[in-house]
Design a protein around this motif. Sequence first.
Motif, mmCIF file in Angstrom:
data_model
loop_
_atom_site.group_PDB
_atom_site.id
_atom_site.type_symbol
_atom_site.label_atom_id
_atom_site.label_comp_id
_atom_site.label_asym_id
_atom_site.label_seq_id
_atom_site.Cartn_x
_atom_site.Cartn_y
_atom_site.Cartn_z
ATOM 1 N N THR A 39 0.815 -1.166 0.056
ATOM 2 C CA THR A 39 0.011 -0.087 -0.090
ATOM 3 C C THR A 39 0.840 1.391 -0.220
ATOM 4 O OG1 THR A 39 -1.847 -1.033 1.105
ATOM 5 C CG2 THR A 39 -1.729 1.307 1.010
ATOM 6 N N GLU A 40 1.926 1.316 0.872
ATOM 7 C CA GLU A 40 2.863 2.559 0.884
ATOM 8 C C GLU A 40 3.656 2.466 -0.350
ATOM 9 O OE1 GLU A 40 5.094 1.429 4.414
ATOM 10 O OE2 GLU A 40 3.423 2.087 5.831
ATOM 11 N N GLU A 41 3.678 1.502 -1.150
ATOM 12 C CA GLU A 41 4.452 1.681 -2.394
ATOM 13 C C GLU A 41 3.641 1.980 -3.672
ATOM 14 O OE1 GLU A 41 6.591 -2.111 -3.184
ATOM 15 O OE2 GLU A 41 7.798 -1.787 -1.222
ATOM 16 N N GLY A 42 2.250 1.885 -3.185
ATOM 17 C CA GLY A 42 1.188 2.429 -4.170
ATOM 18 C C GLY A 42 0.653 0.981 -5.193
ATOM 19 N N LYS A 43 1.269 0.041 -4.901
ATOM 20 C CA LYS A 43 0.575 -1.013 -5.776
ATOM 21 C C LYS A 43 -0.766 -1.620 -5.192
ATOM 22 C CE LYS A 43 1.791 -5.748 -7.253
ATOM 23 N NZ LYS A 43 2.886 -6.577 -7.606
ATOM 24 N N VAL A 44 -1.020 -1.698 -3.750
ATOM 25 C CA VAL A 44 -2.300 -1.939 -3.205
ATOM 26 C C VAL A 44 -3.158 -0.618 -2.973
ATOM 27 C CG1 VAL A 44 -3.394 -2.760 -1.176
ATOM 28 C CG2 VAL A 44 -1.635 -4.021 -2.103
ATOM 29 N N ILE A 45 -4.267 -0.767 -3.704
ATOM 30 C CA ILE A 45 -5.032 0.611 -3.637
ATOM 31 C C ILE A 45 -6.147 0.561 -2.408
ATOM 32 C CG2 ILE A 45 -7.231 1.555 -4.804
ATOM 33 C CD1 ILE A 45 -6.144 0.240 -7.546
ATOM 34 N N LEU A 46 -6.400 -0.554 -2.009
ATOM 35 C CA LEU A 46 -7.269 -0.940 -0.865
ATOM 36 C C LEU A 46 -7.229 -2.374 -0.182
ATOM 37 C CD1 LEU A 46 -10.722 0.486 -0.351
ATOM 38 C CD2 LEU A 46 -10.363 -2.011 -0.258
ATOM 39 N N ILE A 62 -7.633 -4.826 -3.296
ATOM 40 C CA ILE A 62 -7.710 -3.990 -4.603
ATOM 41 C C ILE A 62 -6.266 -3.553 -5.110
ATOM 42 C CG2 ILE A 62 -8.714 -2.221 -5.986
ATOM 43 C CD1 ILE A 62 -11.061 -2.591 -4.459
ATOM 44 N N PHE A 63 -5.786 -4.032 -6.086
ATOM 45 C CA PHE A 63 -4.293 -3.658 -6.545
ATOM 46 C C PHE A 63 -4.089 -3.558 -7.749
ATOM 47 C CE2 PHE A 63 -4.821 -8.117 -6.802
ATOM 48 C CZ PHE A 63 -3.875 -8.794 -7.733
ATOM 49 N N GLU A 64 -3.015 -3.298 -8.050
ATOM 50 C CA GLU A 64 -2.555 -3.133 -9.650
ATOM 51 C C GLU A 64 -1.417 -4.295 -10.076
ATOM 52 O OE1 GLU A 64 -3.390 1.492 -10.543
ATOM 53 O OE2 GLU A 64 -1.251 1.048 -9.778
ATOM 54 N N ALA A 65 -1.722 -4.557 -11.146
ATOM 55 C CA ALA A 65 -0.599 -5.528 -11.812
ATOM 56 C C ALA A 65 -0.469 -5.366 -13.203
ATOM 57 C CB ALA A 65 -0.986 -6.999 -11.467
ATOM 58 N N GLU A 66 0.536 -5.821 -13.704
ATOM 59 C CA GLU A 66 0.713 -5.762 -15.313
ATOM 60 C C GLU A 66 -0.270 -6.549 -16.015
ATOM 61 O OE1 GLU A 66 4.796 -6.175 -16.542
ATOM 62 O OE2 GLU A 66 5.707 -4.951 -14.869
ATOM 63 N N ASN A 67 -0.435 -8.002 -15.453
ATOM 64 C CA ASN A 67 -1.392 -8.426 -16.266
ATOM 65 C C ASN A 67 -1.856 -9.586 -15.409
ATOM 66 O OD1 ASN A 67 0.613 -10.894 -16.065
ATOM 67 N ND2 ASN A 67 1.798 -9.599 -17.757
ATOM 68 N N LYS A 68 -2.911 -10.476 -15.909
ATOM 69 C CA LYS A 68 -3.437 -11.475 -14.903
ATOM 70 C C LYS A 68 -2.510 -12.467 -14.569
ATOM 71 C CE LYS A 68 -7.123 -14.898 -14.944
ATOM 72 N NZ LYS A 68 -8.102 -15.681 -15.686
ATOM 73 N N THR A 69 -1.563 -12.828 -15.189
ATOM 74 C CA THR A 69 -0.535 -13.746 -14.780
ATOM 75 C C THR A 69 0.075 -13.241 -13.431
ATOM 76 O OG1 THR A 69 -0.189 -14.741 -16.836
ATOM 77 C CG2 THR A 69 1.704 -15.056 -15.167
ATOM 78 N N SER A 70 0.652 -12.017 -13.434
ATOM 79 C CA SER A 70 1.506 -11.338 -12.545
ATOM 80 C C SER A 70 0.374 -11.169 -11.274
ATOM 81 C CB SER A 70 2.164 -10.165 -12.803
ATOM 82 O OG SER A 70 1.195 -9.190 -13.160
#
Length: 104
Positions: A39-46, A62-70
Amino acid sequence: MEQYLYKLRLKAHFLERESWTQTEEEIISRHFARLKEYTEEGKVILAGRTLNDDDTGFGIVIFEAENKTSAEQFMRDDPAISEGMMEGELFPYRVALMREGKSR
């Protein structure tokens, strides 16, 4: 980056918190520390959980990733999942609205 949500549920034999050992407490501590770091790094939104402690309870990340595999790998690497306390289910997701400010 794409957005994803994974839903977490405690496995049935972990529903009674009184039965947790030091091992389970440590797993959950690592789970929380990992989510906090990302979360602190900005990858996790919530990240959060419902407050009911029965079999209807669940958590979400809820988070961000490059694609489904990652995204799948990110979910599987969660200590609560990789060490067998929780089951995870992954969904493609898109945040539509989000309030500004700090959570509780």
